[in-house]
Design an enzyme around this catalytic site. Sequence first.
Site, PDB file in Angstrom:
ATOM      1  N   CYS A   1     -33.437  23.987  19.002  1.00 44.29           N
ATOM      2  CA  CYS A   1     -33.650  24.623  17.705  1.00 44.29           C
ATOM      3  C   CYS A   1     -32.749  24.011  16.645  1.00 44.29           C
ATOM      4  O   CYS A   1     -31.992  23.089  16.900  1.00 44.29           O
ATOM      5  CB  CYS A   1     -33.346  26.114  17.816  1.00 44.29           C
ATOM      6  SG  CYS A   1     -33.995  26.906  19.299  1.00 44.29           S
ATOM      7  N   ASP A   2     -32.846  24.553  15.446  1.00 41.00           N
ATOM      8  CA  ASP A   2     -31.961  24.163  14.348  1.00 41.00           C
ATOM      9  C   ASP A   2     -31.548  25.424  13.597  1.00 41.00           C
ATOM     10  O   ASP A   2     -32.401  26.241  13.237  1.00 41.00           O
ATOM     11  CB  ASP A   2     -32.671  23.205  13.395  1.00 41.00           C
ATOM     12  CG  ASP A   2     -33.034  21.892  14.069  1.00 41.00           C
ATOM     13  OD1 ASP A   2     -32.179  20.988  14.100  1.00 41.00           O
ATOM     14  OD2 ASP A   2     -34.163  21.781  14.572  1.00 41.00           O
TER      15      ASP A   2
END
Length: 418
Positions: free
Chosen positions: A6-7
Amino acid sequence: MEPYSCDTFVALPPATVGNRVIFGKNSDRLFDEVQEVIYCPAAVHNDLEKRLKCTYIEVDQVPETYAVVLSRPAWLWGAEMGANEHGVCIGNEAVWGREDISKEEALLGMDLVRLGLERADTAEKALDVIVDLLEKYGQGGNCAEGKEFSYYNSFLIADRNEAWILETSGKYWAAERVQGVRNISNQLSITTKIDREHPDMRNYAKQRGWWDGKEEFDFTAAYSYIDTAAMMTSPSRYCQGYKLLDKHRGNITFETMMEILRDRPSGINMKGEFLTTASMVSVLPQDPSLPCIHLFTATPHPERSVFKPFIFVPHISPLLDTKSPTFEPERPVAKKPYVKPDRRHPLYQKHQEALEMISNSKEKGKTILDKMRKLEKAVSEEIESILQSGHLDEEKTVNLFPQYVKDEIKIYQSNISS
């Protein structure tokens, strides 16, 4: 399984507009995993002998837990991201390094996200909660439903006043207090700026031969294989994400964060076996008289989703249209071959039908997308009105998120049936 994750992003004044902390996360998970958005009210726990069941293990309960709103894979107990009634927001990332990943069942990083939110009223207290639980119970276990996928975790923890990065390798950890803008992706990123750490973190690295004890200690260089000298010039999502934040430094709003989460060229808006399955943006005003506002998609593909607002007030209406069906409790990978139950919630089902329409009909697709953007524009205008005026209609706010979800579903229903 390829290590994609993810970010998560945060921007603090003066990088933002209006003295607001802005938090955002894309949850990138297996393409067919359903993510639900749920609300859990505050609670008092008088029977502390009764243990709390997390995804795999039980932990000691605490006397009081705070109200939380969570975006989570529907098969587990914890959360990918969320917020609590005190304006604390947490998102986690999968990370890998030199230390072998433990497959022994312990706390998942997603369990630690929820536990931090339920038990802490500031970002640094949430950090304390997470590292204490990490020391006592450890982290480990399968992180996917029906497939083998394990990792350690990094966390971005924010509140109205500050933000912290917490990165882990087994039970060892380092933490960095954020200044300006910061992001995390699926790699370690804390280098020599270490504001807090596990007391044995450096000694362990020295014992393993990862650090000579003479050079300046660099957490990422010691605990992973990353060349930190080239970290900010690589084509990685971490580097690209920082560039997007830095590009808007001084002018970052919640709309800016939504735009970053929708960015495809950087890979932040992910497509493929690993997909952006849900997104979250939070606005945390530094003025304590103003409410924190949290926006969730509860659907994949942020460029084809609507961010909908949630505000903590008493007597929140149930979030029925983003709640997945409940099935008999069972271990996620206990049965082989494992057949996933249908965990699609009402919004997810209609959103999937709309995505098919968008892909197959240019004219109807444009109509749907135009109406979605119009709805989100109304969301943005309402948020700004609340933040500028400071006025909150609590009777309306109890239904704020559920009503916008219903409005989104109506868009899909009217165009699918026509």
